[in-house]
Design an enzyme around this catalytic site. Structure first.
Site, PDB file in Angstrom:
ATOM      1  CB  ALA A   4      -4.189 -11.608   0.337  1.00 48.54           C
TER       2      ALA A   4
ATOM      3  CD  GLU B 159      -9.597 -20.652  -2.475  1.00 49.58           C
ATOM      4  OE1 GLU B 159      -9.571 -19.642  -1.751  1.00 49.58           O
ATOM      5  OE2 GLU B 159      -9.894 -20.621  -3.690  1.00 49.58           O
TER       6      GLU B 159
ATOM      7  CB  SER C 207      -1.979 -18.454   1.833  1.00 52.75           C
ATOM      8  OG  SER C 207      -1.261 -17.457   2.529  1.00 52.75           O
TER       9      SER C 207
ATOM     10  CB  CYS D 137       2.044  -9.223  -6.312  1.00 52.89           C
ATOM     11  SG  CYS D 137       0.544  -8.478  -5.661  1.00 52.89           S
TER      12      CYS D 137
ATOM     13  CG  ASN E 154      -1.755  -9.336   3.644  1.00 54.02           C
ATOM     14  OD1 ASN E 154      -1.612 -10.159   4.525  1.00 54.02           O
ATOM     15  ND2 ASN E 154      -1.445  -9.562   2.385  1.00 54.02           N
TER      16      ASN E 154
ATOM     17  CE1 TYR F  87      23.937  13.432   1.146  1.00 49.53           C
ATOM     18  CE2 TYR F  87      25.087  14.325   3.058  1.00 49.53           C
ATOM     19  CZ  TYR F  87      25.052  14.028   1.709  1.00 49.53           C
ATOM     20  OH  TYR F  87      26.135  14.317   0.916  1.00 49.53           O
TER      21      TYR F  87
END
Lengths: 577, 577
Positions: A14, A36, A42, A46, A326, A446
């Site tokens: 991230a 990497e 990327s 989650c 991020n 509301y």
């Protein structure tokens, strides 16, 4: 700068990719290389639990971007399968190993960004290396777990740890049809939250058939002849209200299972940071300035591996979350290319869905507020997200403010609907230094399809403000207990209907329904410390006002009413107190 | 005060009862009398449309409190069926007529609170008094409409006015199975919103089978022999993209119907205010100080009948909403009994559900920001509420900031999910004087079940900030038009894929996909004003960065991309431009 800036980023989940992309926006000229060691970049960590449950059908959707995409879109050179094994900060070089070929080479940098992330903590338990024991951190993990379930026809799972990932995994495996046991060392799930909020999560898990073992520790994992995990040995300790099948008083029990997911936490990947000699903060993550600079020149750290700081206290804080990763990536990418973005700190705002319950928090809990030296004023506000006539359902907001300044310090909320909105509004208010009294004035949207005329946020502010000003003092269930245990004579008045009272009531309380309270106030002693209560708090507050108007000197309302008190009582008996 | 304070409240829907209840909390001794000419009190006016549609089954749930409840709970004397017909501010008395007996009497007060609310505006049209022509303000109205529909077997309805109540009623009657026509004088529904946001509401209505006639005026209502409305005559004007059956170019047409609901707005009930000689503000509502005091001693005004002020500009403002009514009632109730609450102004934050679309706004629109003397910077941000892999759906956020100070001024949003949350967060931020740049830093609750890693609020702030700083200048579709119409040579670059471009494109644009832009930038003239665009704005911004990096002096990104541009084009042709 006339020479072409070269930025090397290590890690690409991230924060690393955020930093690289933002650096490209800041400088069309810079050379940007991302190393990497894994194959996926990327990706949405989650989202992984939802692949386990099948809500996400293919793993590809969680890894929408590859090296080619970054090359095309940003002119960024992402090299997967490359592990950075060393760094020489004097020479400004890194040692890189191409995992496919096994070759090692040296690359130079002008600026080095460490985005090495975290790894799951795996306790050194007997059997923890068996087949069928997993952690869940990256797409390979998720694929492996799902394949294991499908290939083995797994029907039972043990999850070790009841934090975000543990609970999301428990939910998804349950929805997949597995029998799930969750083992948590602390007294309740969601250990970062206060017990009197998290107990609602415990209830939700159990009501959905998850066996939740709290104050429980895994001692070993037993394996079958084929080397696969077949059971988990659990030292049960005092086991509060656990489901059927948990032998009460057992010191240890065996939970048979087809797989184990270890989700007890994560720790920063510091090897490279140590090689670079950068300072590690008191939280155990890399210390950085607000732009992301470490203690070593031209070395930056972003994302989960970097330490942050608490927006309220300013103290170092480390709460590894995708949202923060991020942010810090983008901030460093900006600063690397001449920008002036700086991180402003975290509230640890987070949310997790556990079956039908949203569970969220922001800022300081009651416990952490006290630990930070505040004098916390606490309310438990139980309110529907919408009017009942359009299907409104109750949420609990526990909010904390500082008695001295009135400043809002934090909130925790659980409920089936609208919890995310209230937490985000409260997080925004806290960010701008809101006082409890400011909340009532917020002009929120509301309509009965979305909220009540006074929003739960308004009520929370009103209750906090009343408690701070003393116009509507509150007492928590635990505080009432403590005062009575200490021998103080407290007059407790139940102002509910006889029907409600018949169901359950606070110990040693007298019963005068609100409608009769004006007429019957003389049955009470105005000189005694008095506590009024109802089911959730609103009518108790009305009773409190009546008695204050009648000259009672010291009247507090029971925060969260009998509903919260009864939960406290259950927790108290579970703890054997 | 040693003498017993006597407070008389006139009106008991939202603000009147809030004032009375809060006054009781502030003073257990005060005598509090509420006069209400109607039979229902403290009802949920905003819930009435849902009774029409049957989502609310019985009208009782919208009127949960009666006089007996207020007497019991608060010791407040609520007298329904009593109309206050006069006031003598010198003598501090009111003249009250008991509508049941016809008797008139005088009552005295120490403090008088006017909570007389608003009445629907009914234009003096021929036939407007016919049976079957309704307004929708109170439970009796709702009951009458539902009875009319059921007794007459109504199958068609005409709604006059496309504001909140008109649209909620249109939705509910459609869901009940009626064929609904909405007649709106303005160019689009939701006249308080900007056209480029409200057009999405128009689309939603039409896609659900509602016939929406805009720039259309009802000239008369025709009646049958039995005296009931049977058709509405509509002067159609220039009718943008209306549904089938609307003869194009017709000056006038007839819409047959079984009932008519007039929902063109409300006006304050000022009779009593005029009798009291209190000052009426420029908005047409009663002028009050922040506690609710009118220009007459001991006379207060709260709720919809009272003028408010804009939180941002400080100017008088009148936006009658239940949320504000509750607030101002409570504030006056506090001030009446020695409290120091003061109203802090409104953002006009509001929301309405129109079928699957939430439609919300807070603060200043682009038009009002300009009218108030700001130099508005505007973004159109199209983002999903959650990741697509968990069912995320796009919302549009149009946000406005002040170019000079960076201050966030307002936002409008439409979308199927999560709109209420973003508007409430933005309203909270605006309240605390947030600048556009502050939004990115908000620590909001992220989990893929509730949000994207960077929330739409973050993206909105980033886009606004980039536009203000000039790092990512934006141009709106209308501004691009204006510049080109003025003869300016603007180089417009489509950076999308060939596939997207084939569907629709901005007039006179050249096509260079982003991936080729670095290599092919020399096909463009770096000295010319340049506009990049993609579908929604993100890739256009990436293209903008590439060209800026290549030395292009003046590059703006098209706000909201081709998606927003094509809507603009449709609106332009509808207006015959």
């Amino acid at each position: 700068m006339t020479e072409r800036l070269k930025i090397v980023v290590v890690g690409s989940v991230a924060a690393g990719t955020s930093a690289a992309a933002k650096a490209r926006r800041g400088s069309e000229d810079a050379e940007i290389v991302v190393y990497e060691r894994d194959t996926d970049i990327s990706y949405s960590g989650c989202g992984l639990p939802y692949y386990l449950g099948g809500r996400v059908e293919t793993i590809d959707v969680l890894t929408p971007r590859d090296a080619a995409w970054f090359a095309k879109r940003y002119g960024i050179d992402v090299r997967t399968g490359h592990e950075v094994t060393g760094v020489d900060t004097a020479a400004r070089t890194v040692t890189v190993r191409d995992l496919a070929s096994g070759e090692t080479f040296t690359d130079d940098y002008d600026e080095l960004v460490l985005a090495t992330g975290v790894s799951p903590v795996v306790p050194p338990l007997p059997g923890v290396d068996a087949d069928g024991v997993f952690t869940l951190r990256n797409p390979s993990d998720a694929t492996a777990i799902r394949e294991w379930i499908e290939n083995r026809g797994a029907r039972r799972a043990v999850i070790v740890g009841a934090g975000y990932i543990g609970l999301e995994t428990a939910e998804q495996l349950t929805e997949r049809g597995l029998d799930v046991t969750v083992v948590e060392m602390e007294a309740h799930s969601m250990p970062r939250m206060d017990a009197d909020v998290a107990d609602r999560v415990d209830d939700e898990l159990r009501s959905r058939g998850v066996e939740l073992l709290t104050r429980a520790r895994v001692t070993s994992i037993e394996t079958s002849d084929d080397g696969a995990a077949r059971a988990v040995r659990v030292e049960a300790g005092a086991e509060p209200g656990s489901g059927p099948g948990s032998g009460s008083g057992d010191a240890e029990r065996t939970v048979e299972t087809d797989l184990v997911v270890v989700a007890v936490g994560v720790r920063p990947n510091l090897d490279l940071a140590r090689a670079a000699g950068v300072r590690v903060g008191e939280s155990g993550a890399i210390a950085v300035d607000p732009a992301g600079r470490t203690s070593a020149d031209h070395v930056w750290a972003v994302g989960d591996v970097a330490e942050s700081f608490d927006l309220i206290t300013g103290d170092p804080a480390w709460v590894p979350l995708g949202s923060t990763a991020n942010k810090t990536g983008r901030i460093a990418g900006d600063a690397l290319t001449g920008g002036d973005l700086e991180h402003r700190g975290i509230l640890g705002t987070s949310i997790v869905r556990v079956f039908d319950l949203a569970v969220a928090q922001t800022g300081l809990t009651e416990d952490r507020a006290r630990a930070a030296g505040f004098d916390p004023v606490v309310v438990h506000n139980i309110k529907p997200d919408r009017p009942a006539y359009l299907g409104g359902q109750e949420m609990l907001i526990k909010a904390v403010a500082d008695r001295r300044t009135g400043r809002l310090l934090g909130a925790q909320a659980v409920g089936p609907s609208g919890v995310d909105k209230r937490i985000d509004v409260l997080a925004t208010a806290i960010t701008f230094g809101a006082k409890a009294e400011d909340l009532f004035h917020l002009d929120l949207a509301y309509a009965p399809t979305y909220a009540t005329t006074k929003d739960p946020v308004h009520y929370t502010g009103m209750a906090l403000d009343g408690a701070i000003s003393g116009r509507a003092a509150l007492v928590s269930a635990s505080e009432l207990d403590r005062r009575r245990d200490g021998g103080e004579q407290v007059q407790v008045v139940d102002v509910r209907s006889a029907k409600d009272r018949a169901k359950s009531a606070v110990d040693d309380s007298v019963h005068i329904p609100l409608a009769e309270l004006r007429a019957r106030a003389d049955e009470l002693d105005p000189a005694l410390p008095t506590v009024t209560y109802c089911n959730k708090g609103v009518t108790g507050n009305a009773g409190q006002n009546v008695l204050r108007g009648r000259g009672f000197a010291d009247v507090a309302n029971l925060s969260g009413g009998n509903k919260t008190y009864q939960r406290h009582v259950r927790g108290r008996s579970a703890e054997g107190r």
